[in-house]
Design a protein around this motif. Structure first.
Motif, short mmCIF file in Angstrom:
data_model
loop_
_atom_site.label_atom_id
_atom_site.label_comp_id
_atom_site.label_asym_id
_atom_site.label_seq_id
_atom_site.Cartn_x
_atom_site.Cartn_y
_atom_site.Cartn_z
N UNK A 1 0.86 -1.17 0.00
CA UNK A 1 0.00 0.00 0.00
C UNK A 1 0.90 1.23 0.00
N UNK A 2 0.57 2.25 -0.78
CA UNK A 2 1.46 3.42 -0.91
C UNK A 2 1.29 4.38 0.27
N UNK A 3 1.70 3.92 1.45
CA UNK A 3 1.58 4.71 2.68
C UNK A 3 2.88 4.63 3.45
N UNK A 4 3.03 5.52 4.43
CA UNK A 4 4.25 5.53 5.23
C UNK A 4 4.03 5.03 6.66
N UNK A 5 2.82 5.16 7.20
CA UNK A 5 2.63 4.84 8.61
C UNK A 5 2.12 3.43 8.88
N UNK A 6 1.52 2.79 7.92
CA UNK A 6 1.04 1.43 8.10
C UNK A 6 0.37 0.96 6.82
N UNK A 7 0.36 -0.34 6.61
CA UNK A 7 -0.25 -0.85 5.40
C UNK A 7 -0.08 -2.35 5.28
N UNK A 8 -0.07 -2.81 4.05
CA UNK A 8 0.04 -4.24 3.76
C UNK A 8 1.01 -4.44 2.59
N UNK A 9 1.89 -5.41 2.74
CA UNK A 9 2.77 -5.82 1.66
C UNK A 9 2.31 -7.18 1.16
N UNK A 10 2.17 -7.31 -0.15
CA UNK A 10 1.78 -8.57 -0.78
C UNK A 10 2.97 -9.05 -1.62
N UNK A 11 3.41 -10.28 -1.36
CA UNK A 11 4.48 -10.88 -2.14
C UNK A 11 3.89 -12.08 -2.88
N UNK A 12 4.06 -12.09 -4.20
CA UNK A 12 3.57 -13.18 -5.03
C UNK A 12 4.77 -13.90 -5.62
N UNK A 13 4.85 -15.21 -5.38
CA UNK A 13 5.98 -16.01 -5.87
C UNK A 13 5.45 -17.23 -6.60
N UNK A 14 6.11 -17.60 -7.69
CA UNK A 14 5.73 -18.85 -8.36
C UNK A 14 6.49 -19.98 -7.70
N UNK A 15 5.77 -21.02 -7.32
CA UNK A 15 6.39 -22.17 -6.63
C UNK A 15 6.13 -23.44 -7.38
#
Length: 133
Positions: free
Chosen positions: A119-133
């Motif tokens: 999320x394009x924020x500085x104080x808090x948010x969520x990171x989503x990592x997508x990986x092919x397995x």
């Protein structure tokens, strides 16, 4: 002058080779969702989910600040998996780190690789990592 059978097959062979790298999937994706905030040292535990998706299929994740984020597999080919998000997210900057100034909705990952967006924020948010397995 009649064309020989080999000359007639040449354009067909070129067309087949051009599409040889295309593969609509499905691909097995491991999605890690990590909420974060800049106010505390302790952070929530990440949530990891696996999906098997073909081009045109989607998955949904909950992100801070939005009820849900829909991520669609746009294209799968021999070299990469193209993704599109339903809301603009911050990707990696040119020099590393997160580029919150230029959020976007299109991301890609190399086959057997990974891509992260947040999320394009500085104080808090969520990171989503997508990986092919």
């Amino acid at each position: 002058m009649a064309l020989g059978p080999r000359l007639l097959l040449a354009p067909l062979l070129l067309a087949v080779l051009a599409f040889a790298g295309c593969d609509d999937g499905p691909v097995r994706l491991e999605v890690t969702v990590q909420d974060w905030n800049g106010w505390t040292e302790e952070q929530p535990e990440p949530v990891v989910t696996s999906y098997e998706l073909a081009a045109g299929e989607s998955f949904t994740v909950e992100v801070v600040g939005t009820e849900e984020l829909v991520v669609t597999v746009v294209q799968v080919d021999g070299g990469e998996v193209a993704l599109e998000t339903s809301a603009p997210m911050a990707g990696e900057g040119d020099g590393g780190g997160t580029d919150i100034r230029h959020p976007r909705t299109e991301f890609s990952l190399d086959r057997a690789g990974a891509v992260s967006f947040t999320t394009p924020t500085l104080d808090g948010g969520t990171t989503v990592t997508v990986a092919e397995r």
